[in-house]
Design an enzyme around this catalytic site. Structure first.
Site, mmCIF file in Angstrom:
data_model
loop_
_atom_site.group_PDB
_atom_site.id
_atom_site.type_symbol
_atom_site.label_atom_id
_atom_site.label_comp_id
_atom_site.label_asym_id
_atom_site.label_seq_id
_atom_site.Cartn_x
_atom_site.Cartn_y
_atom_site.Cartn_z
ATOM 1 N N GLY A 110 0.164 5.797 -6.415
ATOM 2 C CA GLY A 110 -0.634 4.534 -6.370
ATOM 3 C C GLY A 110 -0.259 3.441 -5.287
ATOM 4 N N ARG A 113 1.399 -0.708 -1.801
ATOM 5 C CA ARG A 113 1.378 -1.949 -0.987
ATOM 6 C C ARG A 113 0.164 -1.937 -0.333
ATOM 7 N NH1 ARG A 113 4.818 -0.579 4.534
ATOM 8 N NH2 ARG A 113 4.645 1.850 4.531
ATOM 9 N N ASP A 145 8.761 -3.379 -2.431
ATOM 10 C CA ASP A 145 8.302 -4.757 -2.254
ATOM 11 C C ASP A 145 6.947 -4.884 -1.740
ATOM 12 O OD1 ASP A 145 8.043 -3.846 0.314
ATOM 13 O OD2 ASP A 145 9.710 -4.945 1.201
ATOM 14 N N ARG A 203 -7.277 -2.286 6.713
ATOM 15 C CA ARG A 203 -8.047 -0.977 7.009
ATOM 16 C C ARG A 203 -9.305 -0.753 6.682
ATOM 17 N NH1 ARG A 203 -3.224 3.410 5.262
ATOM 18 N NH2 ARG A 203 -3.835 2.719 3.036
ATOM 19 N N ASP A 280 -1.041 12.866 -1.621
ATOM 20 C CA ASP A 280 -1.366 11.357 -1.840
ATOM 21 C C ASP A 280 -1.810 10.832 -0.581
ATOM 22 O OD1 ASP A 280 1.511 11.639 -1.555
ATOM 23 O OD2 ASP A 280 1.416 9.486 -1.333
HETATM 24 P P1 AMP Z 1 3.720 7.098 1.707
HETATM 25 O O1 AMP Z 1 4.512 8.378 1.577
HETATM 26 O O2 AMP Z 1 4.318 5.982 2.777
HETATM 27 O O3 AMP Z 1 2.153 7.209 1.861
HETATM 28 O O4 AMP Z 1 3.877 6.372 0.259
HETATM 29 C C1 AMP Z 1 4.205 6.944 -0.845
HETATM 30 C C2 AMP Z 1 3.981 5.966 -2.114
HETATM 31 O O5 AMP Z 1 5.079 4.897 -1.966
HETATM 32 C C3 AMP Z 1 2.576 5.043 -2.146
HETATM 33 O O6 AMP Z 1 2.526 4.989 -3.501
HETATM 34 C C4 AMP Z 1 2.918 3.888 -1.555
HETATM 35 O O7 AMP Z 1 2.007 2.860 -1.884
HETATM 36 C C5 AMP Z 1 4.384 3.578 -1.839
HETATM 37 N N1 AMP Z 1 5.023 2.508 -0.859
HETATM 38 C C6 AMP Z 1 5.460 3.068 0.213
HETATM 39 N N2 AMP Z 1 5.932 2.023 0.926
HETATM 40 C C7 AMP Z 1 6.091 0.900 0.040
HETATM 41 C C8 AMP Z 1 6.315 -0.379 -0.082
HETATM 42 N N3 AMP Z 1 7.092 -1.111 0.776
HETATM 43 N N4 AMP Z 1 6.313 -1.326 -1.179
HETATM 44 C C9 AMP Z 1 5.604 -0.522 -2.262
HETATM 45 N N5 AMP Z 1 5.118 0.696 -2.218
HETATM 46 C C10 AMP Z 1 5.180 1.253 -1.207
HETATM 47 MG MG MG Z 2 0.733 7.335 1.368
#
Ligand code: AMP
Ligand code: MG
Length: 535
Positions: A110, A113, A145, A203, A280
């Site tokens: 989900g 952030r 966070d 974005r 995702d």
């Molecule tokens: P990503 O691989 O960076 O696309 O992130 C995978 C998941 O981790 C997604 O659900 C992002 O929204 C969540 N996510 C990544 N960084 C953060 C953050 N600093 N705080 C909260 N959720 C995060």
């Molecule tokens: Mg992502």
């Protein structure tokens, strides 16, 4: 010059928030971390910040939203696009999605952030969804966070726009704003946490829906909601396919395959390595999305990945991107299977990905080499031996193709003169052994003979090549230099890069420094050659 129809106050934007209007919301209004069932999103407000500072605005994206220059320079713009104020018509929410991370089903992820602000209809009738990244925790933040640091936000902001101007399908970036607050990050997860400057990127895309939005509903065994989201997506984002029906579901999936193939062909063309091709992070519209530990091939190395988190398996290395996209599309096919209840039509559509990709790749290579059309009988060998040569010694991919365009197919030249323009592309002159030079010369002679078959004039050929082989890409070390300076409060390099990368195929003598090879100091420097998911 602002035309009178430009919007001068954000409360005058025309919002039509279809996603929240037509799809079910999480009934829990609280901002606590949880598993969300039976819903496509949760309403959640951005977290206000203390002292936001506007860093950069992409004027082309402001134009998409009809925003006036004065508005983009205003304090209200900064307040709204850092998440301190919701403009009239905004309806903030975080999306629910799941995903396969590094090949393993990870369950609910989900928008952890990202907070969507709503969908603007511009004066051309186009729909543009706005989304803040780094504006605070959501029900999907898990143990993190919800924030983003300046480092990763500069990278997302600049790369989104660089990709757009290169002609690569991508989400866009309207603005980059410092929050005035600190965020603690352990960049390499090695026990060295540091306080970094917090930032928010706004974005913009027609839709931020990902493969994972469909996957989560099937994982939750909710075929009714899966159908609702698929029907919504087809009606909103694929209206040319007609009213949803079993045939239309298949046509839709085939189009997703086609768009994804086209996107990957572009990545391979410009030397972009996404770094985290989890499901995702795959857009249903075939847009490049979620700029994290991405990187650009400097020396052409098909096995390179910028992502240190993936340094063992190298699942997401450059040469593997086409296969990973196929695998991800297979996961999407599994997710939407309940719409049909039969597999063969989806399997057939999935199989067509390989054809789309092959055809697209061949056409792309023909363009890069200045050929009129790809002829497998000669060009399979021409391309594979070229790519073998490029990988054999450290060769700057971008410079090589640009310099290749300088060759004349019609003037007889000595070996020395033939090779001379290409010498600029090599990182280690000592690797250019007599043996290597002989192989390269042989290839060049074969290539010139092939060009002669087409009979294009040199100028025409060069112009065609330079229209697909960029002179300027967001080299990893350039982004890092812009970050280093921004962390010291100097944003000028961000602005210069944004400006230069607007015209990546043009000669821009004033920006020649941005077209140079990676300097030696950047070879092993974190942020230049090594990145992690920490952002
Ligand atoms: P990503 O691989 O960076 O696309 O992130 C995978 C998941 O981790 C997604 O659900 C992002 O929204 C969540 N996510 C990544 N960084 C953060 C953050 N600093 N705080 C909260 N959720 C995060
Ligand atoms: Mg992502």
């Amino acid at each position: 010059m602002n035309s009178p129809t430009k919007i001068t106050h954000l409360d005058a934007l025309n919002f039509d928030n279809c996603f929240v209007r037509e799809l079910p919301a999480d009934p829990d209004p609280g901002n606590t971390r949880r598993q969300v069932l039976g819903a496509c999103y949760s309403k959640v407000l951005p977290t206000p910040v203390a002292k936001p500072i506007g860093v950069a605005v992409a004027k082309e994206v402001a134009d998409l939203l009809d925003l006036s220059d004065q508005l983009c320079a205003s304090d209200d713009f900064v307040q709204v696009f850092v998440g301190n104020r919701l403009a009239q018509g905004m309806d903030a929410y975080a999306m629910c999605y799941g995903g396969h991370q590094f090949g393993m089903w990870a369950g609910q992820l989900g928008d952890g952030r990202a907070i969507n602000l709503g969908e603007v209809i511009n004066r051309n009738g186009e729909r543009w969804a706005l989304q803040l990244k780094g504006a605070g925790a959501t029900p999907y933040s898990r143990n993190a966070d919800g924030l983003a640091v300046l480092r990763s936000s500069v990278r997302e902001f600049l790369c989104s726009e660089a990709m757009f101007h290169l002609g690569v399908p991508t989400t866009r970036a309207l603005s980059l704003t410092l929050t005035g607050e600190f965020v603690v990050r352990d960049m390499f997860y090695d026990g060295n946490p540091k306080a970094e400057l917090g930032a928010v990127v706004c974005r913009v895309a027609p839709s931020f829906t990902r493969f994972g939005n469909f996957q989560i509903l099937t994982a939750q065994r909710n075929p009714a909601l899966l159908k609702q989201l698929a029907d919504y997506t087809i009606r909103t984002d694929f209206p040319h396919l007609g009213e949803p029906s079993p045939d239309v579901y298949v046509a839709w999936f085939a189009e997703v395959c086609q768009r994804t193939a086209a996107m990957i062909v572009h990545w391979q063309r410009v030397g972009f390595v996404h770094g985290v091709m989890n499901t995702d992070n795959m857009s249903i519209l075939g847009l490049t999305i979620d700029y994290g530990p991405y990187g650009w091939l400097e020396n052409y190395d098909p096995d390179w990945t910028p992502n240190t988190t993936d340094s063992g398996e190298r699942r997401y290395r450059y040469a593997h991107q086409p296969q990973i996209a196929f695998w991800n599309l297979g996961q999407l096919a599994n997710a939407i299977f309940p719409l049909l209840g039969v597999a063969p039509p989806l399997q057939q559509a999935l199989a067509s990905y390989t054809e789309y990709f092959e055809q697209g790749w061949q056409a792309m290579m023909a363009d890069k080499l200045g050929l009129l059309a790809y002829q497998p009988a000669t060009d399979d060998e021409l391309c594979s031996s070229l790519l073998g040569l490029l990988a054999k010694v450290e060769t700057d991919m971008t410079i090589f193709y640009r310099q290749l365009a300088e060759l004349s197919a019609h003037q007889a030249v000595s070996d020395e003169a033939l090779i001379a323009p290409l010498l600029l592309a090599y990182y280690r002159p000592e690797q250019l052994t007599a043996d290597y030079k002989a192989q390269l010369l042989q290839w060049l002679r074969d290539y010139l003979a092939r060009l002669q078959q087409d009979g294009l004039a040199d100028d025409t050929k060069k112009a065609r090549m330079n229209a697909v082989n960029p002179k300027y890409v967001l080299r990893n070390y350039l982004a890092q230099l812009a970050i280093d300076q921004a962390e010291q409060g100097d944003f000028s390099m961000i602005h210069k890069l944004l400006d230069c990368l607007r015209h990546p195929y043009d000669e821009q003598p004033e920006y020649q420094e941005f077209a140079e090879k990676r300097p030696d100091w950047a070879r092993q420097r974190p942020g230049c050659s090594m990145l992690s998911c920490s952002s």
